[in-house]
Design an enzyme around this catalytic site. Sequence first.
Site, PDB file in Angstrom:
ATOM      1  N   ASP A 111       0.852  -1.179   0.000  1.00 32.35           N
ATOM      2  CA  ASP A 111       0.000   0.000   0.000  1.00 32.35           C
ATOM      3  C   ASP A 111       0.892   1.234   0.000  1.00 32.35           C
ATOM      4  O   ASP A 111       1.669   1.437   0.931  1.00 32.35           O
ATOM      5  CB  ASP A 111      -0.885  -0.065   1.263  1.00 32.35           C
ATOM      6  CG  ASP A 111      -1.894   1.061   1.333  1.00 32.35           C
ATOM      7  OD1 ASP A 111      -2.054   1.767   0.323  1.00 32.35           O
ATOM      8  OD2 ASP A 111      -2.523   1.224   2.395  1.00 32.35           O
TER       9      ASP A 111
ATOM     10  N   ASP B 111      -2.892   2.629  -6.105  1.00 28.91           N
ATOM     11  CA  ASP B 111      -1.827   2.684  -5.092  1.00 28.91           C
ATOM     12  C   ASP B 111      -1.759   1.476  -4.162  1.00 28.91           C
ATOM     13  O   ASP B 111      -1.096   1.536  -3.129  1.00 28.91           O
ATOM     14  CB  ASP B 111      -1.940   3.969  -4.266  1.00 28.91           C
ATOM     15  CG  ASP B 111      -3.128   3.943  -3.313  1.00 28.91           C
ATOM     16  OD1 ASP B 111      -4.017   3.093  -3.508  1.00 28.91           O
ATOM     17  OD2 ASP B 111      -3.160   4.768  -2.391  1.00 28.91           O
ATOM     18  N   GLU B 112      -2.432   0.393  -4.507  1.00 22.72           N
ATOM     19  CA  GLU B 112      -2.273  -0.793  -3.661  1.00 22.72           C
ATOM     20  C   GLU B 112      -2.481  -2.075  -4.464  1.00 22.72           C
ATOM     21  O   GLU B 112      -3.167  -2.084  -5.486  1.00 22.72           O
ATOM     22  CB  GLU B 112      -3.222  -0.767  -2.463  1.00 22.72           C
ATOM     23  CG  GLU B 112      -4.681  -0.871  -2.832  1.00 22.72           C
ATOM     24  CD  GLU B 112      -5.568  -1.145  -1.621  1.00 22.72           C
ATOM     25  OE1 GLU B 112      -5.417  -0.453  -0.603  1.00 22.72           O
ATOM     26  OE2 GLU B 112      -6.409  -2.052  -1.697  1.00 22.72           O
TER      27      GLU B 112
END
Length: 398
Positions: free
Chosen positions: A2, A97-98
């Site tokens: 993350d 973003d993860e």
Amino acid sequence: MDMNAYFASVEQKANPALQGQPVVVVGDLKRRSIVLTASYEARAFGIKTGDLYWNAQRLCPQVIPIIADHHKYTAQTEEIVAVLEQFSSQVEMTSIDEGYLDVTGSLRLFKTDGAGLARMIQKRIKEELGLPCSVGVAPNKLLAKLASGMKKPMGSVVIRPEAVKDTLADLPVEEISGIGPQLKASLNQMGIRTCGQLAAASPERLKAKFGIVGQWLKRSAQGEDDNPVKEVGETDDARSVGHSTTLPADTTDRKVIESFILLLAEKVGIRLRKGRLLGRTITTTIRYSDFETASRSHSITEPADDGLAISRAALKIFDQMNEGRPIRLLGVTISNLAPADGAQFLFESLEKGRKVARAMDAINEKFGKGKIRRAKVMEAEKFGVLGELPPPQKPRFS
DNA sequence: TCTGGGGTCCTAGGACCC
DNA sequence: TCTGGGGTCCTAGGACCC
């Protein structure tokens, strides 16, 4: 894995002058703009994602606003994925973003354990790309996600199988991804606040209240999840393409609404054509001034990828929904997507709209984005300018 | 001066087909 | 002539995530 304060971190990396500064990334600087990401320096002032920009500025007058550049972040994510793919053949990004890695088979190759591999990944992303991230290591995706959120920034947390029960025992139910405000409220009402309590709840009681979701709730609270991590390349096709916008001011003006619907439909069309897709189901979304949100959809017989056809359908739906209440937000989404290549059309006349759209694409490609557009769309743009805030730094609303 | 914009998945009823 | 069951598609809308 993350990424930490992703958009803000990318901006701080790109511009050293922003490093160590309270930075917020915002969509734009209109009066109803919110914070997409706050740097850790900005968070120290109490600024968080979702705050109105003017509110962030009140909390921290020296805050530096940066207009989001999604292309930049998408390109950066590609570099991150390239690093991750060196550690496993199962890498599944779930957002910009993860993402998840199944490293079951990688541990022998890298001669380390989960914790060691987590640190290796974190180090590579930090040293090669200059970005912080948190990593969670656990027997499944549900627990890994939980672990990744436990320590930020640059955290790495391991949940071993034998520690699952203790880790979850006193954890609030809403910490589980998928349990949002509604489920939390319902569970709390039943006297269930922690995962331990949820794990111990009777299946009959959960089924009576939540139906089929009850089973998932109990299993999740026990830390059970058997969803596999997707293989590299095993990507799903998009299910829908949509745009929505909060209007500069609430309105009941049909002319204004019409121009905004056309603007949104044109944006949807541009993306469909770029992706060589056609869609058949158009959904119009309205958010009223009291925040009540409604949507209606309609399937058209001929698949469409041009803004005019999409807006015609969207506007028809709007007129059926319209009660004259003040409107805050409008949205146009198309779904039921299929590849455009080789598609057959029943009516020649509909081909014409697509040809016009393609001609517009070609002109915009050659002379710059938005050089040619429909006059009605320009009405919406004109209206939009009125909602702009004065430049930052200066006193607000002066 | 409350609350953005991009999505996904799920449920559930009715239409319709075989 | 009053009758089953399976499956798909459409539509509405809720819930959730980043």
